[in-house]
Design a protein around this motif. Structure first.
Motif, PDB file in Angstrom:
ATOM      1  N   LYS A   1      78.912  45.792  36.658  1.00  0.00           N
ATOM      2  CA  LYS A   1      78.042  46.190  35.553  1.00  0.00           C
ATOM      3  C   LYS A   1      77.133  47.362  35.908  1.00  0.00           C
ATOM      4  O   LYS A   1      76.901  48.257  35.094  1.00  0.00           O
TER       5      LYS A   1
ATOM      6  N   GLY B   1      80.665  41.750  34.973  1.00  0.00           N
ATOM      7  CA  GLY B   1      80.967  41.297  33.630  1.00  0.00           C
ATOM      8  C   GLY B   1      82.470  41.203  33.449  1.00  0.00           C
ATOM      9  O   GLY B   1      83.239  41.444  34.391  1.00  0.00           O
TER      10      GLY B   1
ATOM     11  N   GLU C   1      74.547  26.362  28.966  1.00  0.00           N
ATOM     12  CA  GLU C   1      73.493  27.135  29.621  1.00  0.00           C
ATOM     13  C   GLU C   1      72.833  26.336  30.736  1.00  0.00           C
ATOM     14  O   GLU C   1      72.338  26.909  31.712  1.00  0.00           O
TER      15      GLU C   1
ATOM     16  N   PRO D   1      74.706  32.793  33.614  1.00  0.00           N
ATOM     17  CA  PRO D   1      75.113  33.724  32.556  1.00  0.00           C
ATOM     18  C   PRO D   1      76.477  34.363  32.797  1.00  0.00           C
ATOM     19  O   PRO D   1      77.220  34.635  31.851  1.00  0.00           O
ATOM     20  N   THR D   2      76.825  34.592  34.064  1.00  0.00           N
ATOM     21  CA  THR D   2      78.116  35.197  34.375  1.00  0.00           C
ATOM     22  C   THR D   2      79.260  34.287  33.960  1.00  0.00           C
ATOM     23  O   THR D   2      80.221  34.717  33.305  1.00  0.00           O
ATOM     24  N   SER D   3      79.173  33.024  34.324  1.00  0.00           N
ATOM     25  CA  SER D   3      80.222  32.076  33.951  1.00  0.00           C
ATOM     26  C   SER D   3      80.292  31.881  32.447  1.00  0.00           C
ATOM     27  O   SER D   3      81.378  31.739  31.872  1.00  0.00           O
TER      28      SER D   3
ATOM     29  N   GLU E   1      79.629  34.097  30.209  1.00  0.00           N
ATOM     30  CA  GLU E   1      80.286  35.280  29.635  1.00  0.00           C
ATOM     31  C   GLU E   1      81.808  35.145  29.749  1.00  0.00           C
ATOM     32  O   GLU E   1      82.550  35.455  28.815  1.00  0.00           O
TER      33      GLU E   1
ATOM     34  N   GLN F   1      83.098  32.549  27.312  1.00  0.00           N
ATOM     35  CA  GLN F   1      83.153  33.036  25.940  1.00  0.00           C
ATOM     36  C   GLN F   1      84.471  33.754  25.664  1.00  0.00           C
ATOM     37  O   GLN F   1      85.000  33.698  24.546  1.00  0.00           O
TER      38      GLN F   1
END
Length: 283
Positions: free
Chosen positions: A17, A150, A216, A221-223, A225, A228
């Motif tokens: 990123k 990311g 959460e 947050p990486t996992s 993403e 998703q």
């Protein structure tokens, strides 16, 4: 047989990123944009903007299977992947191999001399900005380096007749014999419960297919993403070397290595594939 999903082993591109943001490079949403991003990275000084361990044939098959699924109609693939009906005459195979060859030009000579683990370590060290890998490898990257990364799915190919939003990979899980005792079934229910899934994901960092397991509270947050991407996928396409007869997969895997080194052409590869497919049909 009773089958319980546990892990979701899927593939996507992983990006550095910081490098993308530093050079104002957008996350690609089409194959042409992917090539443009790789060109921008090269102009920014990254001689090898994309890396892969091409000594591992399976890594090549994961690329090719995804590209086939973008370029070729799924009905054609289902027909060709069957031993009884496979012909591999669709022109999309030639185009797919040409796209793969184009991508190898961004991988540099190093990629033809290393395996996937070495490629992953190069990404983790911040040496290259883009890698195509399994979500199950996220923990390895985090342990090996300090890169903020990311994800993006292999983008749609302009004019492709395949599925633009499918995700390559396969589930992993548990199998239970029909003769297994009731205690075994109860144990699997425990292993695949939401409570266990949450504890597993929180402790190990792996994503799983149990609803409510990846949240959460249990993931970073990486996992999330990456997770998703799985939720947004339209379909799942299997790893190519698992989807076809090994004799066919082997020709494509060896051919992919030779494409990267300029020792063969897409047409030569497909001639060998069509010959092997004819032998399988006539067995």
């Amino acid at each position: 047989m009773e089958y319980h999903l546990l892990l979701m082993v899927k593939h996507s591109f992983i990006t550095n990123k910081q490098i993308f943001e530093e050079h104002n490079i957008a996350v690609p949403e089409s194959y042409d944009e992917l090539i443009n991003a790789l060109d921008q990275l090269r102009e920014a000084g990254y001689e090898t903007p994309l890396v892969e361990g091409l000594t591992n044939g399976w890594a090549i098959s994961h690329y090719l299977g995804t590209i086939f699924d973008r370029v070729i109609d799924n009905d054609v693939l289902l027909k060709d992947y069957s031993i009884e009906t496979g012909e591999y005459t669709d022109p999309g195979y030639i185009r797919s191999l040409e796209l793969f060859k184009e991508l190898t030009k961004y991988m540099g000579d190093v990629s033809t001399a290393i395996d996937h683990e070495a490629a992953r370590n190069m990404f983790a060290a911040g040496e290259v900005p883009v890698l195509y890998m399994q979500f199950a490898e996220v923990g390895y990257v985090e342990d090996a380096g300090d890169v903020e990364f990311g994800f993006f799915n292999f983008p749609a190919v302009e004019g492709g007749e395949g599925r633009p939003k499918s995700l390559t990979g396969a589930p992993e899980g548990w199998m239970l014999s029909k003769n297994a005792p009731p205690e075994a079934a109860e144990f699997l229910k425990f292993l695949t419960s939401e409570e266990t899934a949450k504890a597993f994901t929180k402790a190990d960092g792996q994503m799983n297919a149990v609803k409510g397991g990846v949240t959460e509270e249990t993931s970073n947050p990486t996992s999330l993403e990456a997770y998703q991407l799985i939720l947004d996928a339209s379909d799942s396409t299997p790893w190519f070397d698992n989807a076809v007869d090994i004799s066919i997969a082997d020709i494509f895997m060896r051919g992919g290595q030779e494409l990267a080194t300029g020792q063969t052409t897409p047409e030569e590869i497909m001639a060998k594939v069509q010959e092997a497919a004819a032998k399988l049909r006539n067995q």
